[in-house]
Design an enzyme around this catalytic site. Structure first.
Site, short mmCIF file in Angstrom:
data_model
loop_
_atom_site.label_atom_id
_atom_site.label_comp_id
_atom_site.label_asym_id
_atom_site.label_seq_id
_atom_site.Cartn_x
_atom_site.Cartn_y
_atom_site.Cartn_z
N GLN A 1 0.86 -1.19 0.00
CA GLN A 1 0.00 0.00 0.00
C GLN A 1 0.89 1.24 0.00
OE1 GLN A 1 -3.57 -0.55 2.93
NE2 GLN A 1 -1.89 -1.80 3.69
N ASN A 2 2.19 1.03 0.19
CA ASN A 2 3.11 2.16 0.31
C ASN A 2 3.41 2.76 -1.05
OD1 ASN A 2 3.09 1.57 2.98
ND2 ASN A 2 5.02 0.44 2.98
N VAL A 3 3.69 4.04 -1.01
CA VAL A 3 3.88 4.81 -2.26
C VAL A 3 5.33 5.32 -2.35
CG1 VAL A 3 1.45 5.48 -2.40
CG2 VAL A 3 3.02 6.88 -1.04
N ASP A 4 6.23 4.71 -1.52
CA ASP A 4 7.59 5.26 -1.37
C ASP A 4 8.67 4.50 -2.15
OD1 ASP A 4 7.58 3.85 2.00
OD2 ASP A 4 8.02 2.87 0.08
N HIS B 1 -1.59 1.22 -4.25
CA HIS B 1 -2.02 2.61 -4.16
C HIS B 1 -1.13 3.55 -4.98
CE1 HIS B 1 -4.06 1.58 -0.05
NE2 HIS B 1 -4.72 1.12 -1.09
N GLY C 1 2.86 -4.21 9.00
CA GLY C 1 2.85 -2.76 9.18
C GLY C 1 1.67 -2.05 8.58
N ASN D 1 3.29 -6.55 13.34
CA ASN D 1 2.91 -5.15 13.54
C ASN D 1 3.39 -4.73 14.91
OD1 ASN D 1 1.32 -2.73 14.08
ND2 ASN D 1 0.17 -3.28 12.24
C1 BV8 Z 1 -11.68 2.23 -3.77
C2 BV8 Z 1 -3.17 7.81 -1.04
C3 BV8 Z 1 -13.65 2.05 -5.12
C4 BV8 Z 1 -1.82 7.84 -1.44
C5 BV8 Z 1 -4.40 6.27 0.30
C6 BV8 Z 1 -14.79 -1.19 0.90
C7 BV8 Z 1 -14.33 -1.56 -0.37
C8 BV8 Z 1 -13.75 -0.61 -1.20
C9 BV8 Z 1 -13.58 0.72 -0.77
C10 BV8 Z 1 -14.03 1.08 0.48
C11 BV8 Z 1 -14.63 0.14 1.31
N1 BV8 Z 1 -14.96 0.78 2.46
C12 BV8 Z 1 -14.56 2.08 2.39
C13 BV8 Z 1 -14.03 2.29 1.19
C14 BV8 Z 1 -13.50 3.57 0.74
C15 BV8 Z 1 -12.03 3.75 1.06
C16 BV8 Z 1 -11.63 3.25 2.43
O1 BV8 Z 1 -11.13 2.15 2.58
N2 BV8 Z 1 -11.83 4.09 3.43
C17 BV8 Z 1 -11.44 3.73 4.78
C18 BV8 Z 1 -10.60 4.84 5.38
C19 BV8 Z 1 -12.72 3.45 5.56
N3 BV8 Z 1 -11.24 3.07 0.05
C20 BV8 Z 1 -10.99 3.74 -1.08
O2 BV8 Z 1 -11.41 4.84 -1.33
C21 BV8 Z 1 -10.10 3.03 -2.10
N4 BV8 Z 1 -10.77 3.13 -3.38
O3 BV8 Z 1 -11.88 1.21 -3.21
O4 BV8 Z 1 -12.40 2.66 -4.89
C22 BV8 Z 1 -14.63 2.59 -4.10
C23 BV8 Z 1 -14.57 3.92 -3.72
C24 BV8 Z 1 -15.50 4.40 -2.79
C25 BV8 Z 1 -16.42 3.54 -2.20
C26 BV8 Z 1 -16.42 2.17 -2.56
C27 BV8 Z 1 -15.53 1.71 -3.51
C28 BV8 Z 1 -8.77 3.78 -2.26
C29 BV8 Z 1 -7.89 3.53 -1.10
C30 BV8 Z 1 -6.51 4.20 -1.32
C31 BV8 Z 1 -6.51 5.49 -0.60
N5 BV8 Z 1 -5.19 6.11 -0.71
N6 BV8 Z 1 -3.34 7.05 0.19
C32 BV8 Z 1 -1.05 8.63 -0.42
O5 BV8 Z 1 -1.19 9.85 -0.39
O6 BV8 Z 1 -0.33 7.95 0.32
S1 BV8 Z 1 -4.75 5.50 1.77
C33 BV8 Z 1 -3.48 5.52 2.89
O7 BV8 Z 1 -3.83 4.52 3.88
C34 BV8 Z 1 -2.13 5.09 2.36
O8 BV8 Z 1 -2.14 4.78 0.98
C35 BV8 Z 1 -1.82 3.83 3.13
O9 BV8 Z 1 -1.17 2.95 2.34
C36 BV8 Z 1 -3.17 3.35 3.49
C37 BV8 Z 1 -3.22 2.34 4.61
O10 BV8 Z 1 -2.55 2.88 5.74
P1 BV8 Z 1 -1.40 1.94 6.41
O11 BV8 Z 1 -0.37 1.66 5.38
O12 BV8 Z 1 -2.04 0.79 7.08
O13 BV8 Z 1 -0.78 2.94 7.46
P2 BV8 Z 1 -1.37 3.33 8.89
O14 BV8 Z 1 -0.66 4.55 9.35
O15 BV8 Z 1 -2.85 3.30 8.85
O16 BV8 Z 1 -0.92 2.10 9.84
C38 BV8 Z 1 0.46 1.90 10.09
C39 BV8 Z 1 0.57 0.60 10.83
O17 BV8 Z 1 1.95 0.31 11.02
C40 BV8 Z 1 -0.05 0.64 12.22
O18 BV8 Z 1 -0.81 -0.54 12.42
C41 BV8 Z 1 1.16 0.64 13.17
O19 BV8 Z 1 0.90 -0.06 14.36
C42 BV8 Z 1 2.17 -0.11 12.34
N7 BV8 Z 1 3.57 0.19 12.65
C43 BV8 Z 1 4.12 1.39 12.98
N8 BV8 Z 1 5.46 1.26 13.09
C44 BV8 Z 1 5.75 -0.05 12.81
C45 BV8 Z 1 4.55 -0.74 12.53
N9 BV8 Z 1 4.50 -2.03 12.21
C46 BV8 Z 1 5.68 -2.70 12.16
N10 BV8 Z 1 6.89 -2.11 12.41
C47 BV8 Z 1 6.95 -0.80 12.73
N11 BV8 Z 1 8.14 -0.23 13.00
#
Ligand code: BV8
Ligand code: ZN
Length: 249
Positions: free
Chosen positions: A104-107, A122, A189, A215
Protein backbone atom coordinates in the site's frame (compact mmCIF):
# COMPACT_ATOMS: atom_id res chain seq x y z
CA UNK A 1 21.74 -9.88 15.41
CA UNK A 2 20.40 -10.15 18.97
CA UNK A 3 17.61 -12.70 19.11
CA UNK A 4 15.36 -10.55 21.32
CA UNK A 5 12.39 -12.22 19.69
CA UNK A 6 11.15 -15.75 20.34
CA UNK A 7 9.55 -16.75 17.01
CA UNK A 8 7.23 -19.75 17.39
CA UNK A 9 8.62 -22.84 15.62
CA UNK A 10 5.33 -23.34 13.79
CA UNK A 11 5.86 -20.05 11.93
CA UNK A 12 9.30 -21.09 10.68
CA UNK A 13 8.07 -24.64 9.90
CA UNK A 14 5.15 -23.34 7.84
CA UNK A 15 7.39 -20.81 6.11
CA UNK A 16 9.97 -23.50 5.26
CA UNK A 17 7.27 -25.65 3.65
CA UNK A 18 5.42 -22.84 1.89
CA UNK A 19 5.24 -23.02 -1.90
CA UNK A 20 3.87 -19.49 -2.42
CA UNK A 21 4.30 -16.60 0.02
CA UNK A 22 2.31 -13.38 -0.43
CA UNK A 23 3.11 -10.25 1.58
CA UNK A 24 0.88 -7.19 2.13
CA UNK A 25 2.73 -4.18 3.50
CA UNK A 26 1.63 -0.83 4.86
CA UNK A 27 3.29 2.31 6.16
CA UNK A 28 4.64 0.53 9.27
CA UNK A 29 7.27 -1.29 7.21
CA UNK A 30 8.77 2.11 6.25
CA UNK A 31 8.51 3.64 9.73
CA UNK A 32 12.03 2.55 10.73
CA UNK A 33 13.37 4.27 7.63
CA UNK A 34 12.02 7.54 9.04
CA UNK A 35 8.86 7.77 6.89
CA UNK A 36 5.88 8.75 9.00
CA UNK A 37 2.89 6.42 9.01
CA UNK A 38 -0.65 7.74 8.53
CA UNK A 39 -2.59 6.78 11.61
CA UNK A 40 0.03 6.52 14.37
CA UNK A 41 -0.20 9.29 16.98
CA UNK A 42 2.65 11.20 15.28
CA UNK A 43 1.41 10.14 11.82
CA UNK A 44 0.64 12.20 8.73
CA UNK A 45 -3.12 12.25 9.33
CA UNK A 46 -2.49 13.70 12.80
CA UNK A 47 -1.60 16.99 11.07
CA UNK A 48 -3.61 16.84 7.85
CA UNK A 49 -7.13 15.67 7.01
CA UNK A 50 -6.76 12.77 4.56
CA UNK A 51 -9.97 13.58 2.72
CA UNK A 52 -8.67 17.10 2.14
CA UNK A 53 -5.39 15.91 0.68
CA UNK A 54 -5.52 12.34 -0.61
CA UNK A 55 -8.75 12.80 -2.59
CA UNK A 56 -9.92 14.11 -5.97
CA UNK A 57 -12.01 16.86 -4.35
CA UNK A 58 -9.02 17.91 -2.26
CA UNK A 59 -6.85 18.21 -5.34
CA UNK A 60 -9.50 19.98 -7.43
CA UNK A 61 -10.25 22.52 -4.69
CA UNK A 62 -6.69 23.21 -3.61
CA UNK A 63 -4.12 21.73 -6.04
CA UNK A 64 -1.29 23.85 -4.60
CA UNK A 65 -1.84 22.57 -1.02
CA UNK A 66 -1.95 18.98 -2.30
CA UNK A 67 1.14 19.47 -4.46
CA UNK A 68 3.09 21.03 -1.58
CA UNK A 69 2.14 18.09 0.63
CA UNK A 70 3.30 15.53 -1.92
CA UNK A 71 6.52 17.43 -2.65
CA UNK A 72 7.25 17.48 1.10
CA UNK A 73 6.66 13.70 1.30
CA UNK A 74 8.78 13.09 -1.81
CA UNK A 75 11.69 15.00 -0.28
CA UNK A 76 11.45 12.79 2.82
CA UNK A 77 11.28 9.58 0.75
CA UNK A 78 14.28 10.72 -1.35
CA UNK A 79 16.29 11.37 1.82
CA UNK A 80 15.72 7.98 3.52
CA UNK A 81 17.00 4.44 2.91
CA UNK A 82 15.29 1.06 2.96
CA UNK A 83 15.50 -0.45 6.46
CA UNK A 84 16.41 -3.95 7.68
CA UNK A 85 12.80 -5.04 7.23
CA UNK A 86 12.75 -4.10 3.53
CA UNK A 87 16.14 -5.79 3.04
CA UNK A 88 14.97 -8.96 4.82
CA UNK A 89 11.94 -9.18 2.51
CA UNK A 90 14.22 -8.83 -0.52
CA UNK A 91 16.34 -11.71 0.85
CA UNK A 92 13.25 -13.82 1.62
CA UNK A 93 12.15 -13.45 -2.02
CA UNK A 94 15.51 -14.90 -3.12
CA UNK A 95 15.29 -18.03 -0.93
CA UNK A 96 11.67 -19.16 -1.32
CA UNK A 97 10.04 -20.78 -4.38
CA UNK A 98 7.34 -18.17 -5.11
CA UNK A 99 6.99 -14.71 -3.54
CA UNK A 100 4.92 -11.58 -4.18
CA UNK A 101 4.72 -8.28 -2.34
CA UNK A 102 1.57 -6.15 -2.61
CA UNK A 103 2.32 -2.83 -0.99
CA UNK A 104 0.00 0.00 0.00
CA UNK A 105 3.11 2.16 0.31
CA UNK A 106 3.88 4.81 -2.26
CA UNK A 107 7.59 5.26 -1.37
CA UNK A 108 9.26 2.59 -3.62
CA UNK A 109 11.46 1.49 -0.69
CA UNK A 110 10.79 -2.22 -1.39
CA UNK A 111 12.12 -1.76 -4.92
CA UNK A 112 15.12 0.21 -3.63
CA UNK A 113 15.83 -2.66 -1.19
CA UNK A 114 16.07 -5.08 -4.12
CA UNK A 115 12.64 -6.75 -4.03
CA UNK A 116 11.72 -7.78 -7.59
CA UNK A 117 8.06 -8.76 -7.50
CA UNK A 118 6.48 -5.65 -5.96
CA UNK A 119 3.01 -4.45 -7.02
CA UNK A 120 1.72 -1.07 -5.87
CA UNK A 121 -1.92 -1.15 -4.75
CA UNK A 122 -2.02 2.61 -4.16
CA UNK A 123 0.42 3.82 -6.83
CA UNK A 124 3.48 5.83 -5.84
CA UNK A 125 4.52 9.43 -5.18
CA UNK A 126 7.63 9.25 -7.40
CA UNK A 127 5.77 9.24 -10.74
CA UNK A 128 3.34 11.85 -12.09
CA UNK A 129 0.57 11.69 -14.68
CA UNK A 130 -2.17 13.78 -16.28
CA UNK A 131 -5.39 13.99 -14.28
CA UNK A 132 -7.47 13.94 -17.47
CA UNK A 133 -5.74 11.64 -19.96
CA UNK A 134 -3.39 9.64 -17.65
CA UNK A 135 -0.42 10.54 -19.90
CA UNK A 136 2.76 10.04 -17.80
CA UNK A 137 4.59 13.31 -17.01
CA UNK A 138 8.38 13.10 -16.68
CA UNK A 139 9.50 16.72 -16.21
CA UNK A 140 10.60 18.01 -12.82
CA UNK A 141 7.87 19.73 -10.84
CA UNK A 142 9.14 23.23 -9.96
CA UNK A 143 8.14 24.69 -6.58
CA UNK A 144 4.93 26.79 -6.66
CA UNK A 145 4.01 25.70 -10.18
CA UNK A 146 0.95 23.71 -11.28
CA UNK A 147 2.26 21.75 -14.27
CA UNK A 148 0.03 21.05 -17.28
CA UNK A 149 -0.14 17.98 -19.52
CA UNK A 150 1.78 18.41 -22.81
CA UNK A 151 -0.75 16.23 -24.58
CA UNK A 152 -4.09 17.68 -23.48
CA UNK A 153 -3.36 20.61 -21.17
CA UNK A 154 -4.88 18.77 -18.19
CA UNK A 155 -3.58 19.13 -14.62
CA UNK A 156 -0.62 16.98 -13.63
CA UNK A 157 -1.02 14.94 -10.42
CA UNK A 158 1.00 12.37 -8.44
CA UNK A 159 0.49 8.78 -9.64
CA UNK A 160 -1.24 7.70 -6.40
CA UNK A 161 -4.66 6.20 -5.74
CA UNK A 162 -6.77 8.68 -3.78
CA UNK A 163 -9.76 7.91 -1.59
CA UNK A 164 -12.77 7.25 -3.77
CA UNK A 165 -10.58 6.15 -6.70
CA UNK A 166 -10.39 2.60 -8.03
CA UNK A 167 -7.14 0.75 -7.42
CA UNK A 168 -5.14 -0.24 -10.55
CA UNK A 169 -7.39 -3.00 -11.90
CA UNK A 170 -4.72 -5.52 -12.90
CA UNK A 171 -2.80 -5.06 -9.63
CA UNK A 172 -5.94 -5.65 -7.57
CA UNK A 173 -6.85 -8.71 -9.67
CA UNK A 174 -3.32 -10.11 -9.21
CA UNK A 175 -3.50 -9.45 -5.47
CA UNK A 176 -6.85 -11.19 -5.09
CA UNK A 177 -5.67 -14.13 -7.21
CA UNK A 178 -2.40 -14.52 -5.26
CA UNK A 179 -4.08 -14.08 -1.87
CA UNK A 180 -6.59 -16.80 -2.81
CA UNK A 181 -3.90 -19.26 -3.98
CA UNK A 182 -0.97 -18.75 -1.63
CA UNK A 183 -0.24 -20.99 1.35
CA UNK A 184 1.47 -18.40 3.52
CA UNK A 185 0.27 -14.76 3.83
CA UNK A 186 2.22 -12.13 5.79
CA UNK A 187 0.57 -8.81 6.72
CA UNK A 188 3.20 -6.28 7.76
CA UNK A 189 2.85 -2.76 9.18
CA UNK A 190 -0.72 -1.94 8.22
CA UNK A 191 -3.61 -0.78 10.38
CA UNK A 192 -5.96 -2.71 8.09
CA UNK A 193 -8.22 0.36 7.79
CA UNK A 194 -8.20 0.92 4.05
CA UNK A 195 -10.14 -1.28 1.64
CA UNK A 196 -10.00 -3.22 -0.60
CA UNK A 197 -6.31 -3.80 0.39
CA UNK A 198 -7.30 -4.60 3.98
CA UNK A 199 -9.56 -7.38 2.71
CA UNK A 200 -6.64 -9.42 1.31
CA UNK A 201 -5.58 -11.18 4.56
CA UNK A 202 -9.12 -12.44 5.14
CA UNK A 203 -9.31 -13.65 1.52
CA UNK A 204 -6.09 -15.61 2.05
CA UNK A 205 -7.28 -17.19 5.31
CA UNK A 206 -10.65 -18.07 3.75
CA UNK A 207 -8.76 -19.93 1.03
CA UNK A 208 -6.68 -21.95 3.47
CA UNK A 209 -3.50 -19.87 3.82
CA UNK A 210 -1.57 -19.61 7.10
CA UNK A 211 -1.63 -15.89 7.94
CA UNK A 212 1.00 -14.12 10.02
CA UNK A 213 0.70 -10.48 11.09
CA UNK A 214 3.82 -8.48 11.97
CA UNK A 215 2.91 -5.15 13.54
CA UNK A 216 4.26 -2.97 16.34
CA UNK A 217 0.71 -2.90 17.75
CA UNK A 218 -2.55 -4.85 17.77
CA UNK A 219 -4.85 -3.94 14.86
CA UNK A 220 -8.46 -4.47 13.82
CA UNK A 221 -7.31 -7.39 11.67
CA UNK A 222 -4.95 -9.03 14.21
CA UNK A 223 -7.53 -11.59 15.24
CA UNK A 224 -8.03 -13.01 11.76
CA UNK A 225 -4.37 -14.09 11.55
CA UNK A 226 -3.28 -17.51 12.90
CA UNK A 227 -0.09 -15.91 14.28
CA UNK A 228 0.92 -12.40 15.32
CA UNK A 229 4.33 -10.95 16.07
CA UNK A 230 3.88 -7.64 17.89
CA UNK A 231 7.26 -6.09 17.19
CA UNK A 232 8.83 -3.60 14.77
CA UNK A 233 9.16 -5.22 11.32
CA UNK A 234 12.78 -4.03 11.05
CA UNK A 235 13.57 -6.27 14.04
CA UNK A 236 11.24 -9.23 13.38
CA UNK A 237 11.87 -9.80 9.67
CA UNK A 238 15.66 -10.27 9.80
CA UNK A 239 15.23 -12.73 12.72
CA UNK A 240 12.62 -14.71 10.75
CA UNK A 241 14.83 -14.87 7.64
CA UNK A 242 17.84 -15.95 9.74
CA UNK A 243 15.83 -18.72 11.45
CA UNK A 244 14.46 -19.87 8.08
CA UNK A 245 17.94 -20.04 6.55
CA UNK A 246 19.25 -22.00 9.58
CA UNK A 247 16.35 -24.45 9.26
CA UNK A 248 16.70 -25.00 5.52
CA UNK A 249 20.51 -25.20 5.52
C1 BV8 B 1 -11.68 2.23 -3.77
C2 BV8 B 1 -3.17 7.81 -1.04
C3 BV8 B 1 -13.65 2.05 -5.12
C4 BV8 B 1 -1.82 7.84 -1.44
C5 BV8 B 1 -4.40 6.27 0.30
C6 BV8 B 1 -14.79 -1.19 0.90
C7 BV8 B 1 -14.33 -1.56 -0.37
C8 BV8 B 1 -13.75 -0.61 -1.20
C9 BV8 B 1 -13.58 0.72 -0.77
C10 BV8 B 1 -14.03 1.08 0.48
C11 BV8 B 1 -14.63 0.14 1.31
N1 BV8 B 1 -14.96 0.78 2.46
C12 BV8 B 1 -14.56 2.08 2.39
C13 BV8 B 1 -14.03 2.29 1.19
C14 BV8 B 1 -13.50 3.57 0.74
C15 BV8 B 1 -12.03 3.75 1.06
C16 BV8 B 1 -11.63 3.25 2.43
O1 BV8 B 1 -11.13 2.15 2.58
N2 BV8 B 1 -11.83 4.09 3.43
C17 BV8 B 1 -11.44 3.73 4.78
C18 BV8 B 1 -10.60 4.84 5.38
C19 BV8 B 1 -12.72 3.45 5.56
N3 BV8 B 1 -11.24 3.07 0.05
C20 BV8 B 1 -10.99 3.74 -1.08
O2 BV8 B 1 -11.41 4.84 -1.33
C21 BV8 B 1 -10.10 3.03 -2.10
N4 BV8 B 1 -10.77 3.13 -3.38
O3 BV8 B 1 -11.88 1.21 -3.21
O4 BV8 B 1 -12.40 2.66 -4.89
C22 BV8 B 1 -14.63 2.59 -4.10
C23 BV8 B 1 -14.57 3.92 -3.72
C24 BV8 B 1 -15.50 4.40 -2.79
C25 BV8 B 1 -16.42 3.54 -2.20
C26 BV8 B 1 -16.42 2.17 -2.56
C27 BV8 B 1 -15.53 1.71 -3.51
C28 BV8 B 1 -8.77 3.78 -2.26
C29 BV8 B 1 -7.89 3.53 -1.10
C30 BV8 B 1 -6.51 4.20 -1.32
C31 BV8 B 1 -6.51 5.49 -0.60
N5 BV8 B 1 -5.19 6.11 -0.71
N6 BV8 B 1 -3.34 7.05 0.19
C32 BV8 B 1 -1.05 8.63 -0.42
O5 BV8 B 1 -1.19 9.85 -0.39
O6 BV8 B 1 -0.33 7.95 0.32
S1 BV8 B 1 -4.75 5.50 1.77
C33 BV8 B 1 -3.48 5.52 2.89
O7 BV8 B 1 -3.83 4.52 3.88
C34 BV8 B 1 -2.13 5.09 2.36
O8 BV8 B 1 -2.14 4.78 0.98
C35 BV8 B 1 -1.82 3.83 3.13
O9 BV8 B 1 -1.17 2.95 2.34
C36 BV8 B 1 -3.17 3.35 3.49
C37 BV8 B 1 -3.22 2.34 4.61
O10 BV8 B 1 -2.55 2.88 5.74
P1 BV8 B 1 -1.40 1.94 6.41
O11 BV8 B 1 -0.37 1.66 5.38
O12 BV8 B 1 -2.04 0.79 7.08
O13 BV8 B 1 -0.78 2.94 7.46
P2 BV8 B 1 -1.37 3.33 8.89
O14 BV8 B 1 -0.66 4.55 9.35
O15 BV8 B 1 -2.85 3.30 8.85
O16 BV8 B 1 -0.92 2.10 9.84
C38 BV8 B 1 0.46 1.90 10.09
C39 BV8 B 1 0.57 0.60 10.83
O17 BV8 B 1 1.95 0.31 11.02
C40 BV8 B 1 -0.05 0.64 12.22
O18 BV8 B 1 -0.81 -0.54 12.42
C41 BV8 B 1 1.16 0.64 13.17
O19 BV8 B 1 0.90 -0.06 14.36
C42 BV8 B 1 2.17 -0.11 12.34
N7 BV8 B 1 3.57 0.19 12.65
C43 BV8 B 1 4.12 1.39 12.98
N8 BV8 B 1 5.46 1.26 13.09
C44 BV8 B 1 5.75 -0.05 12.81
C45 BV8 B 1 4.55 -0.74 12.53
N9 BV8 B 1 4.50 -2.03 12.21
C46 BV8 B 1 5.68 -2.70 12.16
N10 BV8 B 1 6.89 -2.11 12.41
C47 BV8 B 1 6.95 -0.80 12.73
N11 BV8 B 1 8.14 -0.23 13.00
ZN1 ZN C 1 -3.48 14.95 -20.52
Amino acid sequence: MLKELEIADIIIDKLANASHIVVLTGAGVSAESGVKTFRDPDGIWAKFNPQELASIDGFMSNPKLVWDWYQERRAIVDSVLPNTGHLALAELERIVPKFSIYTQNVDKLHQRAGSQNVQELHGNIIENKCFDCNEPYFDNIEKDTLPKCKKCGGRIRPNVVWFGEMLPEQVLRNAERDASHCDFFITIGTSGEVYPAAGLPELAVRNGAFALEINANKTNISRLHQANIFAPSGLALPVIVELLKNKTR
